[in-house]
Motif scaffolding. Sequence first.
Motif, PDB file in Angstrom:
ATOM      1  N   LYS A 270      -3.662  -0.775  -9.968  1.00  0.00           N
ATOM      2  CA  LYS A 270      -4.046  -0.801  -8.553  1.00  0.00           C
ATOM      3  C   LYS A 270      -3.960   0.577  -7.912  1.00  0.00           C
ATOM      4  CE  LYS A 270      -1.424  -4.479  -7.544  1.00  0.00           C
ATOM      5  NZ  LYS A 270      -0.849  -5.593  -6.734  1.00  0.00           N
ATOM      6  N   SER A 271      -2.941   1.349  -8.285  1.00  0.00           N
ATOM      7  CA  SER A 271      -2.805   2.681  -7.694  1.00  0.00           C
ATOM      8  C   SER A 271      -3.924   3.610  -8.158  1.00  0.00           C
ATOM      9  CB  SER A 271      -1.440   3.286  -8.041  1.00  0.00           C
ATOM     10  OG  SER A 271      -1.377   3.673  -9.402  1.00  0.00           O
TER      11      SER A 271
ATOM     12  N   ASP B 235       1.729   6.607  -7.240  1.00  0.00           N
ATOM     13  CA  ASP B 235       0.781   7.624  -7.692  1.00  0.00           C
ATOM     14  C   ASP B 235       1.324   9.026  -7.420  1.00  0.00           C
ATOM     15  OD1 ASP B 235      -1.799   8.582  -8.645  1.00  0.00           O
ATOM     16  OD2 ASP B 235      -2.261   9.014  -6.550  1.00  0.00           O
ATOM     17  N   GLU B 236       1.881   9.245  -6.249  1.00  0.00           N
ATOM     18  CA  GLU B 236       2.362  10.570  -5.876  1.00  0.00           C
ATOM     19  C   GLU B 236       3.531  11.021  -6.751  1.00  0.00           C
ATOM     20  OE1 GLU B 236       2.179  14.137  -3.889  1.00  0.00           O
ATOM     21  OE2 GLU B 236       0.789  12.432  -3.823  1.00  0.00           O
TER      22      GLU B 236
ATOM     23  N   SER C 203       0.833  -1.208   0.000  1.00  0.00           N
ATOM     24  CA  SER C 203       0.000   0.000   0.000  1.00  0.00           C
ATOM     25  C   SER C 203       0.865   1.255   0.000  1.00  0.00           C
ATOM     26  CB  SER C 203      -0.935   0.008   1.207  1.00  0.00           C
ATOM     27  OG  SER C 203      -0.203  -0.003   2.418  1.00  0.00           O
ATOM     28  N   GLU C 204       2.006   1.219   0.701  1.00  0.00           N
ATOM     29  CA  GLU C 204       2.933   2.347   0.674  1.00  0.00           C
ATOM     30  C   GLU C 204       3.503   2.531  -0.727  1.00  0.00           C
ATOM     31  OE1 GLU C 204       5.904   2.524   3.895  1.00  0.00           O
ATOM     32  OE2 GLU C 204       4.886   0.764   4.709  1.00  0.00           O
TER      33      GLU C 204
ATOM     34  N   THR D  10      -6.446  -5.314 -11.197  1.00  0.00           N
ATOM     35  CA  THR D  10      -5.024  -5.522 -11.448  1.00  0.00           C
ATOM     36  C   THR D  10      -4.734  -5.824 -12.906  1.00  0.00           C
ATOM     37  OG1 THR D  10      -4.756  -6.347  -9.191  1.00  0.00           O
ATOM     38  CG2 THR D  10      -3.001  -6.869 -10.766  1.00  0.00           C
ATOM     39  N   ASP D  11      -5.625  -6.585 -13.562  1.00  0.00           N
ATOM     40  CA  ASP D  11      -5.374  -7.008 -14.944  1.00  0.00           C
ATOM     41  C   ASP D  11      -6.033  -6.101 -15.975  1.00  0.00           C
ATOM     42  OD1 ASP D  11      -8.023  -7.649 -14.548  1.00  0.00           O
ATOM     43  OD2 ASP D  11      -7.883  -9.673 -15.389  1.00  0.00           O
ATOM     44  N   PHE D  12      -6.425  -4.897 -15.581  1.00  0.00           N
ATOM     45  CA  PHE D  12      -7.142  -4.021 -16.508  1.00  0.00           C
ATOM     46  C   PHE D  12      -6.384  -3.805 -17.806  1.00  0.00           C
ATOM     47  CE2 PHE D  12      -7.647   0.156 -18.425  1.00  0.00           C
ATOM     48  CZ  PHE D  12      -8.996   0.129 -18.767  1.00  0.00           C
ATOM     49  N   PHE D  13      -5.124  -3.443 -17.718  1.00  0.00           N
ATOM     50  CA  PHE D  13      -4.379  -3.102 -18.936  1.00  0.00           C
ATOM     51  C   PHE D  13      -4.186  -4.315 -19.838  1.00  0.00           C
ATOM     52  CE2 PHE D  13      -3.229   0.423 -16.118  1.00  0.00           C
ATOM     53  CZ  PHE D  13      -3.523   1.487 -16.956  1.00  0.00           C
TER      54      PHE D  13
END
Length: 369
Positions: free
Chosen positions: A185-186, A59-60, A52-53, A191-194
């Motif tokens: 996920k971020s 993303d950041e 999660s970190e 997870t497998d979208f792409f």
Amino acid sequence: CNCEYGSRYVVFEASSPVAKLPHATARCCINQHMSGTIQVVDLQWVGTTRESELLQAWDEAFKTSGFLLLKGHGMQSLFEDMEREVRDFFCCQPHDEKMKFSLGRGYGFGGYVQQGILAVARGSEIHKARPPDAVETLESLTQGCTVLPGVDNGYASNALRDQASHLYAQLQEVLVKTCMELSAKSLQMSTDFFESAGGWGKNYRESFGRLRFTRYLPSIQDEQLQYGEHTDTSMFTFIWRSQRNGLQCRDPSDYSKWIEVDWDPDLLVVNAGDTASLLTNGRWRSNVHRVIGPNADALRHSSPITIAYFAQPSDDTLLRRLPSPSVPQCARYDSDFVVPSEDVTAKGYRQWKVGNMKMGRKRKLESAL
């Protein structure tokens, strides 16, 4: 950010162009102003309690500077082996021998490209007047790497081509897959979208990739850089550097300043490209960057080598907003980012921008509709 790996960066005023100063003096002036860090992300955190970190940092980093440093990628030995083969080609072969592997079509099609053809700044709106970049390149747009030097096209051995093909496969099918899953996920998608719907295809073999080897050369003209100011067409660009090369990205809080990305032999540079920015409506920044080269002594006594992989969806993928709750409905881009007025495909966008990076060329961006 782990202090041991935190990359210090440099900020200096762009109103004093580096190219107008003696190179050693320029870098001395740059190095007087150090501050901040570029985010380091450790892939070994995937699947652990610290994932999660990792996702938050992922993303950041792309929301702010558009750059991160990738630790724990497990490919260091592959890059080092590849660098030895590429260095032998660039540094040990005479010019006439290298030209045998030119496709004669300029930049953008693969093969060997001599200095004087590529001018990446001409593909952006930042500094179009820069001379051609002080580089020579060798690249492949396919995993087979058949345009690279091999026995069948007159080279002494297949070692360079075979090594490049193996590296391409590991990047395309392993590292890129991992990074796209992290991206999904971020952005709060599956997870497998792409792989399933986002244009990357089964085992990621259907996606586009450009594997480029660059040798940096001394600047010989006023205002000439090793790579002029530009953004990349890719979703992500993965960069391995044999030594410090003067890679800088623009300070997102002050466009008149630049951030120098420090060098660590164990870390890959990853930057978000135009595709990432278009898919996220500007949430992720395709930041302007350039390469001013190492100091003059380094260029005289060594030949810095960069290995870069530009990852993009399959050619017919429309560059539209992702179905993510994290992606804003209203787009917001950097003020000088060129936004297509209509839907474009990944291939159409790439061909438009890369086409404009060639000396004397100007292409129009065509709609996919």
